[in-house]
Design a protein around this motif. Structure first.
Motif, PDB file in Angstrom:
ATOM      1  N   LEU A 174       0.819  -1.213   0.000  1.00 35.35           N
ATOM      2  CA  LEU A 174       0.000   0.000   0.000  1.00 35.35           C
ATOM      3  C   LEU A 174       0.854   1.265   0.000  1.00 35.35           C
ATOM      4  CD1 LEU A 174      -2.790  -1.120   2.517  1.00 35.35           C
ATOM      5  CD2 LEU A 174      -2.959  -0.939   0.034  1.00 35.35           C
ATOM      6  N   THR A 175       1.871   1.284   0.844  1.00 37.72           N
ATOM      7  CA  THR A 175       2.717   2.481   0.899  1.00 37.72           C
ATOM      8  C   THR A 175       3.642   2.575  -0.302  1.00 37.72           C
ATOM      9  OG1 THR A 175       4.380   1.304   2.221  1.00 37.72           O
ATOM     10  CG2 THR A 175       2.666   2.531   3.409  1.00 37.72           C
ATOM     11  N   GLY A 176       3.919   1.416  -0.913  1.00 38.09           N
ATOM     12  CA  GLY A 176       4.831   1.424  -2.056  1.00 38.09           C
ATOM     13  C   GLY A 176       4.196   1.877  -3.347  1.00 38.09           C
ATOM     14  N   ILE A 177       2.874   2.090  -3.346  1.00 42.40           N
ATOM     15  CA  ILE A 177       2.223   2.554  -4.564  1.00 42.40           C
ATOM     16  C   ILE A 177       2.637   3.977  -4.906  1.00 42.40           C
ATOM     17  CG2 ILE A 177      -0.015   3.130  -5.591  1.00 42.40           C
ATOM     18  CD1 ILE A 177      -1.230   0.832  -4.039  1.00 42.40           C
ATOM     19  N   VAL A 178       2.762   4.813  -3.877  1.00 43.35           N
ATOM     20  CA  VAL A 178       3.073   6.229  -4.088  1.00 43.35           C
ATOM     21  C   VAL A 178       4.581   6.422  -4.052  1.00 43.35           C
ATOM     22  CG1 VAL A 178       2.689   8.575  -3.271  1.00 43.35           C
ATOM     23  CG2 VAL A 178       0.902   6.853  -2.980  1.00 43.35           C
ATOM     24  N   PRO A 179       5.197   6.904  -5.126  1.00 45.87           N
ATOM     25  CA  PRO A 179       6.658   7.087  -5.156  1.00 45.87           C
ATOM     26  C   PRO A 179       7.089   8.300  -4.339  1.00 45.87           C
ATOM     27  CG  PRO A 179       5.686   7.888  -7.194  1.00 45.87           C
ATOM     28  CD  PRO A 179       4.556   7.265  -6.411  1.00 45.87           C
ATOM     29  N   THR A 180       8.325   8.265  -3.889  1.00 47.84           N
ATOM     30  CA  THR A 180       8.879   9.412  -3.161  1.00 47.84           C
ATOM     31  C   THR A 180       9.415  10.470  -4.112  1.00 47.84           C
ATOM     32  OG1 THR A 180      11.000   8.249  -3.018  1.00 47.84           O
ATOM     33  CG2 THR A 180       9.475   7.994  -1.167  1.00 47.84           C
ATOM     34  N   ASP A 181       9.734  10.073  -5.347  1.00 47.27           N
ATOM     35  CA  ASP A 181      10.160  11.022  -6.381  1.00 47.27           C
ATOM     36  C   ASP A 181       9.806  10.420  -7.734  1.00 47.27           C
ATOM     37  OD1 ASP A 181      12.670   9.587  -7.550  1.00 47.27           O
ATOM     38  OD2 ASP A 181      13.003   9.566  -5.374  1.00 47.27           O
ATOM     39  N   ILE A 182      10.027  11.170  -8.794  1.00 43.27           N
ATOM     40  CA  ILE A 182       9.613  10.692 -10.121  1.00 43.27           C
ATOM     41  C   ILE A 182      10.726   9.947 -10.853  1.00 43.27           C
ATOM     42  CG2 ILE A 182       7.927  12.546 -10.359  1.00 43.27           C
ATOM     43  CD1 ILE A 182       9.913  13.972 -12.207  1.00 43.27           C
ATOM     44  N   ILE A 183      11.924   9.932 -10.289  1.00 41.27           N
ATOM     45  CA  ILE A 183      13.061   9.289 -10.966  1.00 41.27           C
ATOM     46  C   ILE A 183      13.242   7.849 -10.516  1.00 41.27           C
ATOM     47  CG2 ILE A 183      15.526   9.407 -11.416  1.00 41.27           C
ATOM     48  CD1 ILE A 183      13.923  11.660 -12.678  1.00 41.27           C
ATOM     49  N   THR A 184      13.158   7.615  -9.206  1.00 46.38           N
ATOM     50  CA  THR A 184      13.459   6.294  -8.649  1.00 46.38           C
ATOM     51  C   THR A 184      12.614   5.170  -9.251  1.00 46.38           C
ATOM     52  OG1 THR A 184      14.155   7.328  -6.582  1.00 46.38           O
ATOM     53  CG2 THR A 184      13.668   4.975  -6.518  1.00 46.38           C
ATOM     54  N   PRO A 185      11.295   5.348  -9.426  1.00 47.16           N
ATOM     55  CA  PRO A 185      10.513   4.249 -10.005  1.00 47.16           C
ATOM     56  C   PRO A 185      11.029   3.784 -11.363  1.00 47.16           C
ATOM     57  CG  PRO A 185       9.057   5.903  -9.101  1.00 47.16           C
ATOM     58  CD  PRO A 185      10.438   6.480  -9.052  1.00 47.16           C
ATOM     59  N   PHE A 186      11.561   4.716 -12.161  1.00 43.18           N
ATOM     60  CA  PHE A 186      12.086   4.354 -13.478  1.00 43.18           C
ATOM     61  C   PHE A 186      13.473   3.718 -13.364  1.00 43.18           C
ATOM     62  CE2 PHE A 186       8.885   7.524 -14.402  1.00 43.18           C
ATOM     63  CZ  PHE A 186       8.277   7.039 -15.542  1.00 43.18           C
ATOM     64  N   SER A 187      14.306   4.238 -12.467  1.00 44.62           N
ATOM     65  CA  SER A 187      15.661   3.695 -12.322  1.00 44.62           C
ATOM     66  C   SER A 187      15.653   2.327 -11.657  1.00 44.62           C
ATOM     67  CB  SER A 187      16.542   4.665 -11.526  1.00 44.62           C
ATOM     68  OG  SER A 187      16.031   4.848 -10.216  1.00 44.62           O
ATOM     69  N   GLU A 188      14.707   2.104 -10.726  1.00 49.65           N
ATOM     70  CA  GLU A 188      14.621   0.826 -10.016  1.00 49.65           C
ATOM     71  C   GLU A 188      13.550  -0.095 -10.598  1.00 49.65           C
ATOM     72  OE1 GLU A 188      14.106   1.591  -5.878  1.00 49.65           O
ATOM     73  OE2 GLU A 188      16.082   2.518  -5.642  1.00 49.65           O
ATOM     74  N   LEU A 189      12.893   0.363 -11.651  1.00 53.52           N
ATOM     75  CA  LEU A 189      11.871  -0.408 -12.361  1.00 53.52           C
ATOM     76  C   LEU A 189      10.759  -0.880 -11.414  1.00 53.52           C
ATOM     77  CD1 LEU A 189      11.510  -1.030 -15.310  1.00 53.52           C
ATOM     78  CD2 LEU A 189      12.475  -3.291 -14.935  1.00 53.52           C
TER      79      LEU A 189
END
Length: 445
Positions: free
Chosen positions: A142-157
């Motif tokens: 649940l908490t992992g749905i919302v990213p802390t920034d817009i770069i990390t989700p793409f870099s960490e896939l």
């Protein structure tokens, strides 16, 4: 007679590879099996290394486009719903059928696990297990749905976070209206570019499949299947029952459609999914298959990307159900009706945690942690996972075509002429974008 009249000739047909694409992939699988057997049996190290590199590069090329492809595909698909009548109704019906088929799949998995007792005849012990570095939990989910920034989700896939951002962006574009049209136009162009590039990678599937299958034989051989024989058979039987039993029945009775046409149209996507083990990597083929089967393009451009990240009957229903029973038997933990209901709940609600990537470790850890089973059980299954993942992903992708077909048929928006007239090789891997005529031969430029 003028020169123009004299030179008028019918255009020559464009060049086509005489061997159908599905046959090329099948040939790659056979070659990979032979080469893997030779490399392992005769200890040919250079051949083993070559197979490993070829398979690894193919998977890396597929993954390379995953993050931007998911983002732009989901975002554009959200905006495309404005072109569809009763968009909210279609979206709700699609989600409902995703859940219905997931529930059926998890019940089948539980029944197979209870009948076969996959862990009782295995020589594996709790000592063979290993706790994973990180175990999924509902709080993390649940908490992992919302990213802390817009770069990390793409870099960490982190596909789940990418989907979240894409949905937010798509809804925002719809709310802004005409002022956001330049952004939408650019996004559609980028998506088309990504899909074209990914199609070029898909053309390498025959070579990639040879490397992947060969690498699996070299690494695991046939000895590995001994301790996992019942468990492996359970996964393949469960997936086969859903793929060749449940889906055809749902198409016939809920969608009033001939299942044979479905398999003709969807087989290229199912086959590629088996090889690549990636629902997202297969998404362009899956979407094109759905369109060729008569699903309206605007609806398919929403339902298929949505399904590629959330619709996982193989990885999120059959697999965790049988795996939970397997782990419980290895660790001698009693599970009852409450635990079986929890497995069904996790499978239906938490399937987005699999996120369309190769492997289902997150879903497995989420299921085991919910049931209170030892997390060391994950280590028991990692060794066999690549072999299982091929059939699981093929089942996932088949379901991602079946549900839009059922919804489109029931909502009277399916082109039944296309569906009934689909050919056995409906997807052209050379130029898949906006193909109108199945089997049409393009004229040379």
């Amino acid at each position: 007679m003028s020169a123009n009249t004299a030179d008028t000739k019918p255009p020559k047909p464009g060049f086509r590879i005489p061997v159908p694409f599905w046959a090329q992939v099948l040939l790659g699988l056979v070659v990979g099996l032979v080469l893997g057997f030779v490399a392992r049996t005769f200890d040919v190290s250079w051949l083993a290394t070559t197979l490993d590199k070829v398979g690894g590069i193919f998977v890396q090329l597929l993954k390379l486009a995953v993050a931007p492809l998911v983002f732009f595909a989901i975002m554009v698909s959200i905006t495309n719903l404005r072109k569809v009548n009763n968009a909210a109704r279609l979206a709700g019906r699609t989600l409902l059928w995703f859940m219905i088929t997931s529930l059926i799949a998890v019940v089948i998995g539980l029944v197979i696990g209870l009948v076969s007792n996959p862990g009782s005849g295995s020589a594996l012990t709790p000592a063979d297990g290993a706790r994973p570095d990180h175990a999924g939990s509902w709080l993390d989910f649940l908490t992992g749905i919302v990213p802390t920034d817009i770069i990390t989700p793409f870099s960490e896939l982190n596909v789940l976070q990418i989907v979240f951002m894409a949905v937010v962006a798509g809804v925002a574009i719809l709310k802004i209206g005409p002022k956001a049209q330049p952004v939408l136009t650019l996004s559609e162009s980028v998506l088309e570019l990504l899909q074209k590039a990914l199609w070029w990678v898909i053309l390498l599937a025959p070579i990639g499949s040879a490397g992947l299958i060969g690498r699996a034989i070299v690494q695991y051989g046939w000895d590995l299947l001994g301790d996992y024989a019942t468990f492996t058979a359970d996964i393949y039987i469960g997936c086969a029952l859903v793929l060749f039993g449940v889906y055809p029945l749902l198409l016939a009775f809920a969608g009033k459609l001939n299942p044979l046409h479905f398999f003709k149209g969807a087989w290229p996507a199912i086959q590629l999914a088996f090889v690549s083990r990636s629902s997202v990597g297969t998404m362009p083929v899956t979407q094109q298959s759905a369109i060729r089967l008569g699903v309206p393009k605007d609806y398919a451009s929403f339902a298929v990307p949505f399904g590629a990240t959330t619709k996982m009957d193989g990885c999120a229903a059959i697999y965790p159900a049988i795996s939970a029973i397997f782990v419980a038997q290895i660790f001698h933990v009693e599970i009852g009706i409450k635990e079986y209901l929890l497995i069904a709940f996790v499978s239906v609600i938490g399937s987005a945690a699999t996120a369309g990537l190769t492997g289902a470790t997150v879903m497995l850890t989420l299921t085991l942690s919910t049931l209170g089973l030892p997390m060391e059980g994950v280590g028991l299954l990692l060794a066999i996972d690549p072999i299982l993942d091929m059939m699981r992903t093929a089942t996932n992708v088949a379901g991602q075509v079946v549900c839009p077909l059922i919804v489109a048929s029931r909502e009277k928006i399916l082109d039944t002429g296309k569906y009934s007239g689909v050919t056995s090789s409906p997807v052209d891997p050379v130029d898949p974008v906006d193909v109108e005529q199945p089997g049409a031969v393009p004229a040379a430029a």
